[in-house]
Design a protein around this motif. Sequence first.
Motif, PDB file in Angstrom:
ATOM      1  N   ASN A   1       0.859  -1.177   0.000  1.00 45.69           N
ATOM      2  CA  ASN A   1       0.000   0.000   0.000  1.00 45.69           C
ATOM      3  C   ASN A   1       0.893   1.224   0.000  1.00 45.69           C
ATOM      4  OD1 ASN A   1      -2.538  -1.265   0.149  1.00 45.69           O
ATOM      5  ND2 ASN A   1      -2.329  -1.539   2.342  1.00 45.69           N
ATOM      6  N   ILE A   2       0.647   2.123  -0.945  1.00 44.67           N
ATOM      7  CA  ILE A   2       1.467   3.322  -1.051  1.00 44.67           C
ATOM      8  C   ILE A   2       0.549   4.531  -0.987  1.00 44.67           C
ATOM      9  CG2 ILE A   2       3.034   4.637  -2.520  1.00 44.67           C
ATOM     10  CD1 ILE A   2       3.796   1.901  -3.783  1.00 44.67           C
ATOM     11  N   PHE A   3       0.878   5.431  -0.091  1.00 41.25           N
ATOM     12  CA  PHE A   3       0.150   6.693  -0.006  1.00 41.25           C
ATOM     13  C   PHE A   3       1.156   7.810   0.186  1.00 41.25           C
ATOM     14  CE2 PHE A   3      -1.584  10.145   2.486  1.00 41.25           C
ATOM     15  CZ  PHE A   3      -2.622  10.542   1.658  1.00 41.25           C
ATOM     16  N   ASN A   4       1.117   8.794  -0.694  1.00 42.57           N
ATOM     17  CA  ASN A   4       1.960   9.966  -0.573  1.00 42.57           C
ATOM     18  C   ASN A   4       1.068  11.188  -0.570  1.00 42.57           C
ATOM     19  OD1 ASN A   4       4.621   8.814  -0.697  1.00 42.57           O
ATOM     20  ND2 ASN A   4       4.163   8.299  -2.808  1.00 42.57           N
ATOM     21  N   GLY A   5       1.357  12.115   0.293  1.00 44.51           N
ATOM     22  CA  GLY A   5       0.586  13.350   0.294  1.00 44.51           C
ATOM     23  C   GLY A   5      -0.095  13.587   1.619  1.00 44.51           C
ATOM     24  N   ASN A   6      -1.056  14.488   1.579  1.00 48.22           N
ATOM     25  CA  ASN A   6      -1.811  14.850   2.772  1.00 48.22           C
ATOM     26  C   ASN A   6      -3.276  14.505   2.562  1.00 48.22           C
ATOM     27  OD1 ASN A   6       0.459  16.092   4.031  1.00 48.22           O
ATOM     28  ND2 ASN A   6       0.179  17.845   2.681  1.00 48.22           N
ATOM     29  N   ALA A   7      -3.903  13.997   3.587  1.00 46.89           N
ATOM     30  CA  ALA A   7      -5.319  13.649   3.499  1.00 46.89           C
ATOM     31  C   ALA A   7      -5.924  13.654   4.891  1.00 46.89           C
ATOM     32  CB  ALA A   7      -5.509  12.287   2.853  1.00 46.89           C
ATOM     33  N   GLN A   8      -7.204  13.919   4.947  1.00 43.71           N
ATOM     34  CA  GLN A   8      -7.916  13.811   6.216  1.00 43.71           C
ATOM     35  C   GLN A   8      -8.069  12.347   6.620  1.00 43.71           C
ATOM     36  OE1 GLN A   8      -9.210  16.175   8.334  1.00 43.71           O
ATOM     37  NE2 GLN A   8      -8.128  17.728   7.142  1.00 43.71           N
ATOM     38  N   LYS A   9      -8.425  11.518   5.623  1.00 46.13           N
ATOM     39  CA  LYS A   9      -8.624  10.091   5.894  1.00 46.13           C
ATOM     40  C   LYS A   9      -8.142   9.291   4.695  1.00 46.13           C
ATOM     41  CE  LYS A   9     -12.644  11.118   8.647  1.00 46.13           C
ATOM     42  NZ  LYS A   9     -14.078  11.171   8.731  1.00 46.13           N
ATOM     43  N   VAL A  10      -7.541   8.159   4.973  1.00 44.05           N
ATOM     44  CA  VAL A  10      -7.090   7.256   3.920  1.00 44.05           C
ATOM     45  C   VAL A  10      -7.526   5.853   4.315  1.00 44.05           C
ATOM     46  CG1 VAL A  10      -5.105   6.257   2.737  1.00 44.05           C
ATOM     47  CG2 VAL A  10      -5.099   8.671   3.366  1.00 44.05           C
ATOM     48  N   VAL A  11      -8.116   5.137   3.367  1.00 46.41           N
ATOM     49  CA  VAL A  11      -8.516   3.757   3.593  1.00 46.41           C
ATOM     50  C   VAL A  11      -7.874   2.914   2.512  1.00 46.41           C
ATOM     51  CG1 VAL A  11     -10.454   2.133   3.694  1.00 46.41           C
ATOM     52  CG2 VAL A  11     -10.714   4.461   4.582  1.00 46.41           C
ATOM     53  N   GLN A  12      -7.178   1.872   2.924  1.00 53.70           N
ATOM     54  CA  GLN A  12      -6.580   0.940   1.981  1.00 53.70           C
ATOM     55  C   GLN A  12      -6.989  -0.456   2.410  1.00 53.70           C
ATOM     56  OE1 GLN A  12      -2.452   2.232   2.403  1.00 53.70           O
ATOM     57  NE2 GLN A  12      -2.620   3.264   0.433  1.00 53.70           N
ATOM     58  N   LEU A  13      -7.535  -1.213   1.485  1.00 55.13           N
ATOM     59  CA  LEU A  13      -8.052  -2.533   1.806  1.00 55.13           C
ATOM     60  C   LEU A  13      -7.543  -3.579   0.835  1.00 55.13           C
ATOM     61  CD1 LEU A  13     -11.822  -1.644   2.264  1.00 55.13           C
ATOM     62  CD2 LEU A  13     -10.212  -2.178   4.069  1.00 55.13           C
ATOM     63  N   ARG A  14      -7.650  -4.804   1.280  1.00 58.48           N
ATOM     64  CA  ARG A  14      -7.418  -5.946   0.410  1.00 58.48           C
ATOM     65  C   ARG A  14      -8.288  -7.085   0.899  1.00 58.48           C
ATOM     66  NH1 ARG A  14      -2.523 -10.140  -0.261  1.00 58.48           N
ATOM     67  NH2 ARG A  14      -3.706 -11.447  -1.648  1.00 58.48           N
ATOM     68  N   ASP A  15      -8.851  -7.793  -0.041  1.00 56.23           N
ATOM     69  CA  ASP A  15      -9.637  -8.985   0.270  1.00 56.23           C
ATOM     70  C   ASP A  15     -10.718  -8.732   1.314  1.00 56.23           C
ATOM     71  OD1 ASP A  15      -7.987 -10.276  -1.492  1.00 56.23           O
ATOM     72  OD2 ASP A  15      -6.783 -11.249   0.052  1.00 56.23           O
ATOM     73  N   HIS A  16     -11.448  -7.659   1.133  1.00 55.52           N
ATOM     74  CA  HIS A  16     -12.547  -7.353   2.059  1.00 55.52           C
ATOM     75  C   HIS A  16     -13.777  -8.114   1.629  1.00 55.52           C
ATOM     76  CE1 HIS A  16     -15.081  -5.160   4.786  1.00 55.52           C
ATOM     77  NE2 HIS A  16     -15.923  -4.967   3.791  1.00 55.52           N
ATOM     78  N   HIS A  17     -14.430  -8.772   2.574  1.00 52.33           N
ATOM     79  CA  HIS A  17     -15.642  -9.521   2.283  1.00 52.33           C
ATOM     80  C   HIS A  17     -16.731  -9.027   3.216  1.00 52.33           C
ATOM     81  CE1 HIS A  17     -13.209 -12.278  -0.095  1.00 52.33           C
ATOM     82  NE2 HIS A  17     -12.351 -12.267   0.911  1.00 52.33           N
ATOM     83  N   GLY A  18     -17.855  -8.685   2.660  1.00 53.76           N
ATOM     84  CA  GLY A  18     -18.950  -8.228   3.501  1.00 53.76           C
ATOM     85  C   GLY A  18     -19.170  -6.736   3.361  1.00 53.76           C
ATOM     86  N   ASP A  19     -20.000  -6.226   4.257  1.00 50.00           N
ATOM     87  CA  ASP A  19     -20.346  -4.809   4.210  1.00 50.00           C
ATOM     88  C   ASP A  19     -19.206  -3.938   4.712  1.00 50.00           C
ATOM     89  OD1 ASP A  19     -22.850  -5.518   3.327  1.00 50.00           O
ATOM     90  OD2 ASP A  19     -23.758  -5.464   5.330  1.00 50.00           O
ATOM     91  N   LEU A  20     -19.222  -2.700   4.230  1.00 55.60           N
ATOM     92  CA  LEU A  20     -18.252  -1.721   4.675  1.00 55.60           C
ATOM     93  C   LEU A  20     -18.985  -0.402   4.834  1.00 55.60           C
ATOM     94  CD1 LEU A  20     -15.323  -0.877   5.237  1.00 55.60           C
ATOM     95  CD2 LEU A  20     -15.122  -0.334   2.816  1.00 55.60           C
ATOM     96  N   HIS A  21     -18.958   0.148   6.024  1.00 52.26           N
ATOM     97  CA  HIS A  21     -19.631   1.418   6.310  1.00 52.26           C
ATOM     98  C   HIS A  21     -18.589   2.393   6.824  1.00 52.26           C
ATOM     99  CE1 HIS A  21     -23.525  -0.576   5.944  1.00 52.26           C
ATOM    100  NE2 HIS A  21     -22.977  -1.561   6.659  1.00 52.26           N
ATOM    101  N   LEU A  22     -18.482   3.523   6.140  1.00 49.17           N
ATOM    102  CA  LEU A  22     -17.524   4.531   6.573  1.00 49.17           C
ATOM    103  C   LEU A  22     -18.268   5.763   7.037  1.00 49.17           C
ATOM    104  CD1 LEU A  22     -14.918   4.241   3.698  1.00 49.17           C
ATOM    105  CD2 LEU A  22     -14.822   3.218   5.953  1.00 49.17           C
TER     106      LEU A  22
END
Length: 125
Positions: A104-125
């Motif tokens: 997972n690569i993230f460069n920069g500025n952010a309020q929130k960052v989400v990085q996932l792999r192999d997610h199964h099911g619901d996702l609520h943010l």
Amino acid sequence: MTDPMTIAIATAAAGKAVELTGEPLRNAAVALARLVRDRFRGRPEDEQALERAADAHDSPSRLEALEAALRRVMDEDPSFRERVETLWSQTQTNATAQDDAVVNIFNGNAQKVVQLRDHHGDLHL
């Protein structure tokens, strides 16, 4: 304050073995280490910090001293900082996953960052 980028660069510049996957990533890390060594040349205090860290690269205090020297030189020379950050970004970007690994690569500025792999099911943010 320990900065992950400068400690990683200091570690590479000191010659500490770092497990790197892929030639582009190794090449970028070698270029970073060379850039730091070249910039420290002719600066006795900084050269000494680099030599001491290379002689005992498992010593946290010596790596921290090298990190402080690197941070100081980057603060003194914005163009050097820019070259270091560019190479660091290339090092991060050249990371690739093999087999079942994840990068997972993230460069920069952010309020929130989400990085996932192999997610199964619901996702609520």
